[in-house]
Design a protein around this motif. Structure first.
Motif, PDB file in Angstrom:
ATOM      1  N   ARG A 310      -0.229  16.963  -0.127  1.00 10.64           N
ATOM      2  CA  ARG A 310      -1.367  16.072   0.118  1.00 10.64           C
ATOM      3  C   ARG A 310      -1.004  14.998   1.145  1.00 10.64           C
ATOM      4  N   LEU A 311       0.187  14.411   1.010  1.00 15.21           N
ATOM      5  CA  LEU A 311       0.626  13.385   1.959  1.00 15.21           C
ATOM      6  C   LEU A 311       0.694  13.948   3.376  1.00 15.21           C
ATOM      7  N   ALA A 312       1.243  15.149   3.499  1.00 12.27           N
ATOM      8  CA  ALA A 312       1.351  15.757   4.830  1.00 12.27           C
ATOM      9  C   ALA A 312      -0.024  15.976   5.435  1.00 12.27           C
ATOM     10  N   GLY A 313      -0.973  16.453   4.611  1.00  7.78           N
ATOM     11  CA  GLY A 313      -2.306  16.751   5.119  1.00  7.78           C
ATOM     12  C   GLY A 313      -3.112  15.514   5.475  1.00  7.78           C
ATOM     13  N   GLU A 314      -2.970  14.446   4.670  1.00  6.76           N
ATOM     14  CA  GLU A 314      -3.819  13.266   4.856  1.00  6.76           C
ATOM     15  C   GLU A 314      -3.198  12.193   5.741  1.00  6.76           C
ATOM     16  N   THR A 315      -1.883  12.234   5.938  1.00  2.00           N
ATOM     17  CA  THR A 315      -1.230  11.192   6.741  1.00  2.00           C
ATOM     18  C   THR A 315      -0.671  11.717   8.045  1.00  2.00           C
ATOM     19  N   GLY A 316      -0.450  13.022   8.138  1.00  2.00           N
ATOM     20  CA  GLY A 316       0.150  13.584   9.343  1.00  2.00           C
ATOM     21  C   GLY A 316       1.645  13.375   9.439  1.00  2.00           C
ATOM     22  N   LEU A 317       2.258  12.824   8.408  1.00  2.00           N
ATOM     23  CA  LEU A 317       3.701  12.583   8.419  1.00  2.00           C
ATOM     24  C   LEU A 317       4.474  13.888   8.259  1.00  2.00           C
ATOM     25  N   GLU A 318       5.624  13.959   8.883  1.00  2.00           N
ATOM     26  CA  GLU A 318       6.554  15.064   8.646  1.00  2.00           C
ATOM     27  C   GLU A 318       7.276  14.788   7.337  1.00  2.00           C
ATOM     28  N   ILE A 319       7.156  15.683   6.380  1.00  2.00           N
ATOM     29  CA  ILE A 319       7.795  15.497   5.081  1.00  2.00           C
ATOM     30  C   ILE A 319       9.215  16.071   5.131  1.00  2.00           C
ATOM     31  N   VAL A 320      10.185  15.246   4.821  1.00  5.92           N
ATOM     32  CA  VAL A 320      11.584  15.661   4.837  1.00  5.92           C
ATOM     33  C   VAL A 320      12.114  15.635   3.406  1.00  5.92           C
ATOM     34  N   ARG A 321      12.648  16.777   2.966  1.00  6.50           N
ATOM     35  CA  ARG A 321      13.277  16.863   1.649  1.00  6.50           C
ATOM     36  C   ARG A 321      14.786  16.699   1.837  1.00  6.50           C
ATOM     37  N   PRO A 322      15.343  15.513   1.653  1.00 11.62           N
ATOM     38  CA  PRO A 322      16.775  15.321   1.900  1.00 11.62           C
ATOM     39  C   PRO A 322      17.621  16.169   0.955  1.00 11.62           C
ATOM     40  N   ASP A 323      18.730  16.681   1.476  1.00 14.68           N
ATOM     41  CA  ASP A 323      19.633  17.455   0.636  1.00 14.68           C
ATOM     42  C   ASP A 323      20.834  16.637   0.173  1.00 14.68           C
ATOM     43  N   LEU A 324      20.822  15.337   0.476  1.00 14.85           N
ATOM     44  CA  LEU A 324      21.833  14.388   0.021  1.00 14.85           C
ATOM     45  C   LEU A 324      21.124  13.065  -0.276  1.00 14.85           C
ATOM     46  N   PRO A 325      21.746  12.150  -1.010  1.00 12.75           N
ATOM     47  CA  PRO A 325      21.147  10.825  -1.196  1.00 12.75           C
ATOM     48  C   PRO A 325      20.840  10.175   0.149  1.00 12.75           C
ATOM     49  N   LEU A 326      19.788   9.374   0.180  1.00 15.37           N
ATOM     50  CA  LEU A 326      19.299   8.827   1.442  1.00 15.37           C
ATOM     51  C   LEU A 326      20.335   7.953   2.142  1.00 15.37           C
ATOM     52  N   GLU A 327      21.209   7.299   1.383  1.00 10.67           N
ATOM     53  CA  GLU A 327      22.237   6.469   1.997  1.00 10.67           C
ATOM     54  C   GLU A 327      23.110   7.304   2.935  1.00 10.67           C
ATOM     55  N   LEU A 328      23.418   8.544   2.536  1.00 14.84           N
ATOM     56  CA  LEU A 328      24.228   9.418   3.376  1.00 14.84           C
ATOM     57  C   LEU A 328      23.408  10.011   4.520  1.00 14.84           C
ATOM     58  N   ILE A 329      22.164  10.375   4.231  1.00 17.28           N
ATOM     59  CA  ILE A 329      21.280  10.912   5.274  1.00 17.28           C
ATOM     60  C   ILE A 329      21.105   9.885   6.388  1.00 17.28           C
ATOM     61  N   ALA A 330      20.836   8.630   6.005  1.00 19.97           N
ATOM     62  CA  ALA A 330      20.626   7.569   6.991  1.00 19.97           C
ATOM     63  C   ALA A 330      21.901   7.287   7.773  1.00 19.97           C
ATOM     64  N   ARG A 331      23.017   7.314   7.086  1.00 22.70           N
ATOM     65  CA  ARG A 331      24.287   7.000   7.743  1.00 22.70           C
ATOM     66  C   ARG A 331      24.689   8.095   8.735  1.00 22.70           C
ATOM     67  N   ARG A 332      24.338   9.345   8.422  1.00 20.62           N
ATOM     68  CA  ARG A 332      24.640  10.443   9.329  1.00 20.62           C
ATOM     69  C   ARG A 332      23.675  10.468  10.512  1.00 20.62           C
ATOM     70  N   GLY A 333      22.397  10.053  10.269  1.00 20.48           N
ATOM     71  CA  GLY A 333      21.406  10.007  11.322  1.00 20.48           C
ATOM     72  C   GLY A 333      20.924  11.392  11.722  1.00 20.48           C
ATOM     73  N   PRO A 334      19.957  11.451  12.667  1.00 18.89           N
ATOM     74  CA  PRO A 334      19.307  10.286  13.279  1.00 18.89           C
ATOM     75  C   PRO A 334      18.381   9.585  12.292  1.00 18.89           C
ATOM     76  N   ILE A 335      18.175   8.296  12.508  1.00 18.10           N
ATOM     77  CA  ILE A 335      17.351   7.493  11.607  1.00 18.10           C
ATOM     78  C   ILE A 335      16.535   6.507  12.436  1.00 18.10           C
ATOM     79  N   GLY A 336      15.335   6.190  11.962  1.00 21.32           N
ATOM     80  CA  GLY A 336      14.464   5.268  12.677  1.00 21.32           C
ATOM     81  C   GLY A 336      15.024   3.865  12.735  1.00 21.32           C
ATOM     82  N   ARG A 337      14.628   3.122  13.765  1.00 21.82           N
ATOM     83  CA  ARG A 337      15.089   1.735  13.899  1.00 21.82           C
ATOM     84  C   ARG A 337      14.542   0.866  12.767  1.00 21.82           C
ATOM     85  N   THR A 338      13.398   1.284  12.196  1.00 18.86           N
ATOM     86  CA  THR A 338      12.827   0.592  11.033  1.00 18.86           C
ATOM     87  C   THR A 338      12.659   1.601   9.907  1.00 18.86           C
TER      88      THR A 338
END
Length: 402
Positions: A310-338
């Motif tokens: 529903r979020l993908a359809g109504e917001t147009g956002l790319e939905i990402v299912r992380p395969d690690l905790p977000l702290e590691l995903i963000a640290r590995r990058g790429p990650i948004g400036r905000t």
């Protein structure tokens, strides 16, 4: 045997708990463990990806720590030398996304050289009895127990068996704040999002075990209790040691990340836990994304597939299912400036994991009108506290929904 040289058993049920055990072990300078008496069962986690994520293993730039080199466990009960240190016991959940992330985190732990024991603790009616029976001996022998979720009935049951005189609670997200406060006030251990009122039949049946576990988590002469946390701890029981988690292991092992110009949005499981109305949540996500130019939505592992579609359809956002905790995903990058988030653990942990990168973390308050009629009376106050106590974040007003 001193705590520094004690054999340590750590019990985890989520990827974040396992990450924070690794952070704690890094601060402690623990060595990998060898315990043939554990009778380690083969870990079903594959080394070439997972069925849940379909993703390959971590890229080769990840390097094990010097203490861990040459100590990787094969998972078949044959382990290298070393008599003391840390053994990780995964009490596997049934949720596929959580299992996938846990398997990836277990690979990281093995790369560090730690022994990982995977228990199918919920794999059928007889699984709890088999798991507790298999762990009874190691529990009695361990000098130190580390746990990620003191609210877990599994963990509380195991606490009634152990004779360990050194107990450590590592972060399980925002629940850690409530756990410490309840322990300080002498209250029964109840998750903050559970609706108030009289306990149900299952809670009453388990009450004696829970009460015993709570008493075990109080320091007395001869027993040390530590809380290892990145969360703010306002009320601390007398005698409990609080150690700050600054994600030193994560920063040492990953990054710095490549930073994109856009914004990323972090999802929560507030809908799934019955706290926030799904329609209001979808509207809020849409407004946040449009206002701040977010293009990606990092889903929480507990978010339902239907809600994400529903979020993908109504917001147009790319939905990402992380395969690690977000702290590691963000640290590995790429990650948004905000990075945009609603009140959750990441508003406390991401600024630490991304320290020095220039990434801005912004948190949006939850409007009281978004809460469901079934939300706990404590929900709004707790969520406001999560936001208000976050350091190094930019605070956004709650967005307007219809």
């Amino acid at each position: 045997m001193s705590p520094q040289h004690a054999h340590t058993l750590a019990f985890v049920e989520s990827p974040v708990q396992l990450l924070n055990v690794l952070e704690w072990a890094h601060v402690q300078g623990l060595r990998p463990a060898e315990d043939r008496a554990m009778g380690s069962r083969p870990d079903p986690s594959p080394t070439a990806g997972t069925p849940e994520t379909g993703r390959p293993p971590l890229p080769t730039p990840f390097q094990p720590s010097p203490a861990g080199r040459g100590r990787r466990s094969s998972g078949d009960g044959e382990h290298t030398e070393g008599a003391t240190g840390l053994t990780l016991v995964v009490l596997a959940p049934t949720d596929p996304m959580t299992r996938g992330q846990l398997r990836r985190m277990a690979d990281l732990a093995r790369d560090e050289g730690y022994l990982v024991r995977w228990e199918e603790a919920r794999g059928g009616a007889s699984a709890p009895f088999q798991t507790v029976g298999a762990l009874a001996g190691p529990l009695r022998r361990a000098e130190r127990i580390v746990m990620g979720d003191p609210f877990s009935r599994y963990v509380q049951l195991l606490l009634t068996i152990t004779r360990a005189r050194d107990l450590v609670v590592v972060d399980d997200g925002t629940a850690t704040m409530e756990f410490v406060a309840q322990l300080a006030r002498g209250e029964r251990l109840v998750r903050w999002h559970r609706k108030g009122g009289r306990p149900g039949p299952r809670e009453l049946l388990f009450a004696p075990v829970s009460a015993t576990a709570r008493r075990r988590l109080l320091p007395v002469p001869g027993r040390r209790v530590e809380v290892f946390s990145a969360m703010p701890v306002a009320e601390t029981p007398e005698g409990v040691t609080v150690t700050a988690n600054d994600f030193a292991w994560t920063r040492a092992r990953f990054g710095p990340p490549r930073i994109t110009r856009g914004a990323d949005l972090v999802g929560t499981s507030l809908v799934e836990t019955g706290v926030v109305d799904v329609d209001r949540y979808v509207e809020a996500v849409h407004t946040l994304a449009k206002t701040h130019g977010a293009t990606r939505y990092f889903a929480h592992r507990r978010e339902s597939t239907a809600k994400l579609h529903r979020l993908a359809g109504e917001t147009g956002l790319e939905i990402v299912r992380p395969d690690l905790p977000l702290e590691l995903i963000a640290r590995r990058g790429p990650i948004g400036r905000t990075i945009l988030s609603f009140p959750s653990t990441v508003v406390h942990t991401l600024p630490l994991a991304l320290k020095g990168t220039g990434v801005r973390v912004a948190v949006c308050d939850v409007d009281p009108a978004w809460l469901t009629e079934n939300a706990s009376p404590r929900a709004q106050g707790f969520l406001s506290g999560v936001t208000g106590t976050a350091r190094d974040v930019h605070r956004l007003a709650s967005v307007r929904t219809a």
